[in-house]
Scaffold this active site. Sequence first.
Site, PDB file in Angstrom:
ATOM      1  NE  ARG A 191     -35.881   7.216  55.988  1.00 58.05           N
ATOM      2  CZ  ARG A 191     -34.743   7.147  55.344  1.00 58.05           C
ATOM      3  NH1 ARG A 191     -34.514   6.165  54.502  1.00 58.05           N
ATOM      4  NH2 ARG A 191     -33.791   8.037  55.546  1.00 58.05           N
ATOM      5  CG  ASN A 244     -23.941  14.777  58.220  1.00 59.20           C
ATOM      6  OD1 ASN A 244     -23.353  13.745  58.551  1.00 59.20           O
ATOM      7  ND2 ASN A 244     -24.331  15.002  56.976  1.00 59.20           N
ATOM      8  CB  THR A 245     -18.586  15.300  59.128  1.00 56.41           C
ATOM      9  OG1 THR A 245     -17.509  15.459  58.213  1.00 56.41           O
ATOM     10  CG2 THR A 245     -18.718  13.851  59.493  1.00 56.41           C
ATOM     11  CG  HIS A 246     -21.248  16.943  52.734  1.00 57.79           C
ATOM     12  ND1 HIS A 246     -21.681  15.781  52.137  1.00 57.79           N
ATOM     13  CD2 HIS A 246     -21.129  17.848  51.743  1.00 57.79           C
ATOM     14  CE1 HIS A 246     -21.806  15.984  50.838  1.00 57.79           C
ATOM     15  NE2 HIS A 246     -21.481  17.226  50.568  1.00 57.79           N
ATOM     16  CG  ASP A 259     -31.198  22.537  57.124  1.00 56.10           C
ATOM     17  OD1 ASP A 259     -30.927  21.479  56.502  1.00 56.10           O
ATOM     18  OD2 ASP A 259     -31.067  23.669  56.607  1.00 56.10           O
ATOM     19  N   GLY A 272     -32.924  19.852  55.067  1.00 50.88           N
ATOM     20  CA  GLY A 272     -32.468  19.611  53.699  1.00 50.88           C
ATOM     21  C   GLY A 272     -31.324  18.602  53.625  1.00 50.88           C
ATOM     22  CG  ASP A 275     -25.086  16.930  52.737  1.00 50.82           C
ATOM     23  OD1 ASP A 275     -25.135  16.473  53.889  1.00 50.82           O
ATOM     24  OD2 ASP A 275     -24.852  16.224  51.748  1.00 50.82           O
TER      25      ASP A 275
HETATM   26  C1  GRF Z   1     -16.923  10.471  55.495  1.00 48.57           C
HETATM   27  O1  GRF Z   1     -16.190  11.058  54.452  1.00 48.57           O
HETATM   28  C2  GRF Z   1     -18.285  11.076  55.601  1.00 48.57           C
HETATM   29  O2  GRF Z   1     -18.334  12.446  55.450  1.00 48.57           O
HETATM   30  C3  GRF Z   1     -18.964  10.390  54.447  1.00 48.57           C
HETATM   31  O3  GRF Z   1     -18.549   9.056  54.567  1.00 48.57           O
HETATM   32  C4  GRF Z   1     -17.258   9.015  55.178  1.00 48.57           C
HETATM   33  C5  GRF Z   1     -17.361   8.171  56.403  1.00 48.57           C
HETATM   34  O4  GRF Z   1     -16.127   7.712  56.815  1.00 48.57           O
HETATM   35  N1  GRF Z   1     -20.371  10.596  54.451  1.00 48.57           N
HETATM   36  P1  GRF Z   1     -15.946   6.886  58.179  1.00 48.57           P
HETATM   37  O5  GRF Z   1     -17.038   5.828  58.249  1.00 48.57           O
HETATM   38  O6  GRF Z   1     -16.011   7.842  59.325  1.00 48.57           O
HETATM   39  O7  GRF Z   1     -14.578   6.250  58.041  1.00 48.57           O
END
Ligand code: GRF
Length: 206
Positions: free
Chosen positions: A70, A112-114, A146, A148, A150
Amino acid sequence: MSAPAPARLVVLVSGSGTNLQALLDACADPAYGARVVAVGADREGIEGLARAERAGIPTFVHRVKDHDTREEWDRALAASCAEHLPDLIVSAGFMKLVSEEFLTRFGGRVVNTHPALSPSFPGMHGPQEALDYGVKVTGCTLFVIDGGVDTGPIVAQTVVPVEDDDDVESLHERIKVAERAMLVENVGRMAREGFTITDRKVRFGR
Ligand code: GRF
């Protein structure tokens, strides 16, 4: 005086890439202040990569299974990102965790987007866990990664109501609409204004 050079974004994807597409569309406007210089993935054959190719953006793929460890995978990913001299790395639906070494190498400039309102429902199943819990609102969170899962300092959040007849698909799709708008607005501000982090508080400005 000439305008500053647009911030260089490397975007990491694992799936359909609708968040990536929102960034690509935003970057078409020079006033946005950023451009996507490369797209990386952990798997082949995904729409996210196809979107990058259609936009003429260089791509790279590193699959964990092609590396002995990894750590080697993580270093290979970091090396490919570094080649493109990113000002910001955006994990947009990238379904892998990166190491502390990776984060340090890029000076904490990895976001990152969550699809949940942190600190609720971290991990891979945010929309499903929100539904199962019975919350009335959920949403999305943009954060600086970071060590962790999310847990990083929060840049922005948007609230999305849960409807009585939602299933996981309808809820996640509605969250994703909010997520794309949140991502575009706030990555743009990070690019144009810079940001600082003090005691977990993320503030725009230099
Ligand atoms: C998003 O909701 C993201 O936060 C999650 O997976 C989805 C990805 O969507 N982890 P896309 O590939 O940008 O359409």
